[in-house]
Design an enzyme around this catalytic site. Structure first.
Site, short mmCIF file in Angstrom:
data_model
loop_
_atom_site.label_atom_id
_atom_site.label_comp_id
_atom_site.label_asym_id
_atom_site.label_seq_id
_atom_site.Cartn_x
_atom_site.Cartn_y
_atom_site.Cartn_z
N ASN A 37 38.34 48.06 53.43
CA ASN A 37 37.04 47.47 53.15
C ASN A 37 36.55 46.64 54.34
O ASN A 37 37.02 46.80 55.46
CB ASN A 37 37.07 46.67 51.85
CG ASN A 37 35.77 46.85 51.06
OD1 ASN A 37 34.68 46.66 51.59
ND2 ASN A 37 35.89 47.19 49.80
N HIS A 63 37.52 49.21 57.09
CA HIS A 63 38.65 50.12 56.89
C HIS A 63 39.57 50.24 58.11
O HIS A 63 40.03 51.33 58.46
CB HIS A 63 38.16 51.51 56.50
CG HIS A 63 37.61 51.60 55.10
ND1 HIS A 63 38.03 50.79 54.07
CD2 HIS A 63 36.66 52.42 54.57
CE1 HIS A 63 37.37 51.11 52.96
NE2 HIS A 63 36.53 52.09 53.25
N HIS A 137 41.76 56.33 49.69
CA HIS A 137 40.31 56.57 49.70
C HIS A 137 39.98 58.00 49.28
O HIS A 137 39.09 58.63 49.87
CB HIS A 137 39.74 56.26 51.09
CG HIS A 137 38.30 55.85 51.09
ND1 HIS A 137 37.28 56.71 50.77
CD2 HIS A 137 37.71 54.66 51.37
CE1 HIS A 137 36.13 56.08 50.86
NE2 HIS A 137 36.36 54.82 51.23
N ASP A 203 28.72 50.71 45.18
CA ASP A 203 29.69 50.44 46.25
C ASP A 203 30.06 48.96 46.15
O ASP A 203 29.59 48.14 46.93
CB ASP A 203 29.08 50.76 47.62
CG ASP A 203 30.14 50.80 48.73
OD1 ASP A 203 31.33 50.56 48.42
OD2 ASP A 203 29.78 51.06 49.90
N GLN A 240 37.46 48.86 44.27
CA GLN A 240 36.13 49.19 44.80
C GLN A 240 35.70 50.51 44.19
O GLN A 240 36.38 51.52 44.31
CB GLN A 240 36.18 49.31 46.33
CG GLN A 240 34.82 49.53 47.00
CD GLN A 240 34.12 48.23 47.35
OE1 GLN A 240 34.67 47.15 47.18
NE2 GLN A 240 32.90 48.33 47.85
N GLU A 268 39.06 52.51 44.76
CA GLU A 268 39.95 52.00 45.81
C GLU A 268 40.62 50.71 45.32
O GLU A 268 40.00 49.65 45.29
CB GLU A 268 39.15 51.73 47.08
CG GLU A 268 38.36 52.95 47.58
CD GLU A 268 37.20 52.57 48.48
OE1 GLU A 268 37.42 51.81 49.44
OE2 GLU A 268 36.07 53.03 48.22
#
Length: 296
Positions: A37, A63, A137, A203, A240, A268
């Protein structure tokens, strides 16, 4: 995975060949790190010292940076556990890689269990204090990516709170209730039911009632047409939820399918975004002698 009538179909987005994964793509199927993130301003201070990172998402780090854990080929060793066949992936991230301190030894073991689960176990150790926040992911489409978008998938996400973000998706530090917002999935709701009220799509980081590190239900997703149901359990304090908002039809994936906006969703498991700059969030700092552990 089998659908309601037993017909097998692929429910994960990606590529038919390794080349696709080695080229540019939005983290299909990857383990991301050293910090998943966003980190606001691509910087953080640890024990009085400032560390600067590569800004690969406007002015922020995303990330893991320019060449995060998603862009390295991990060492892979097949294993067999009592739960089923597994692969242990390992990677040594050297001191200073992407601006992060310490040699970080990371391992991710993926097991396909006898009861149709994919179990992901993470572990990491370091020789200097460093932030660590690993996640997976994978983009899922339970109808099969060739079936179109995921807006009719029904999501149940028991989190009652989320971390509020600014327009660059960096948390402000505020934690709000989902009640009365389009982010409320505490009752099963089609993903597309209120997505028009959310700029671009979902998101955001949901706050799980999980600070003790127990394995708890983070999400349940059902695809009405195929009858497939996926449950996600994690020991992490956050998840996430992302709806493939930046897919634009340019990438061609498995079986020649073009990946359009909202064609897959990600869940995530993670510590909250920008935790390294938010002392009120659960800490992502790993110190020598400690072991980072996570199970999803």
């Amino acid at each position: 995975m089998p659908d309601g009538s037993g017909k097998i179909g692929d429910v994960v987005m990606g590529f038919d060949r390794l080349d696709g994964y080695l080229a540019e793509h939005p983290y299909f199927g990857c383990t991301v790190g050293r910090v998943a993130n966003r980190i606001g301003g691509a910087r953080f201070v640890l024990d009085g010292k400032e560390y600067k990172l590569f800004a690969n998402n406007a002015t922020n780090a995303l990330h893991g940076g320019k060449k995060g854990f998603d862009k390295v080929v991990w060492k892979a060793e097949p294993q067999r556990s009592t739960q089923g066949p597994s692969v242990k992936f390992s990677y040594l991230s050297p001191d200073g890689e992407e601006g992060y301190p310490g040699n970080l030894s990371a391992a991710v073991t993926m097991t396909v269990t006898e009861n149709n689960a994919l179990k992901i176990e993470y572990a990491a150790t370091t020789d200097k204090p460093t932030p660590v926040n690993l996640t997976n992911h994978t983009y899922f489409n339970l109808g099969g990516p060739e079936s179109g978008n995921i807006l009719s998938h029904v999501l149940e996400l028991p989190a009652k709170k989320y971390t509020v973000s600014d327009d660059q998706l960096i948390p402000t530090g505020e934690i709000k209730d989902v009640a009365g917002t389009p982010f409320d999935f505490t009752k099963p709701t089609p993903i597309g039911a209120r997505i028009a009220q959310v700029t671009g799509g979902y998101d955001l980081n949901y706050v799980l009632d999980n600070l003790g590190g127990d394995l708890v239900l983070a999400a349940r997703v059902r695809e009405p047409k195929s009858g497939r149901i996926m449950e996600m359990h994690t020991t992490e304090p956050g998840v996430q939820f992302y709806t493939g908002n930046f897919l634009d039809g340019k990438l061609v994936g498995k079986g020649g399918v073009r990946y359009e906006k909202h064609q897959g969703f990600c869940l995530e498991a993670q510590h909250y975004p920008d935790s390294v700059n938010k002392p009120i969030f659960p800490s992502v700092i790993l110190r020598p002698g400690q072991t980072y552990k996570q199970t999803t």
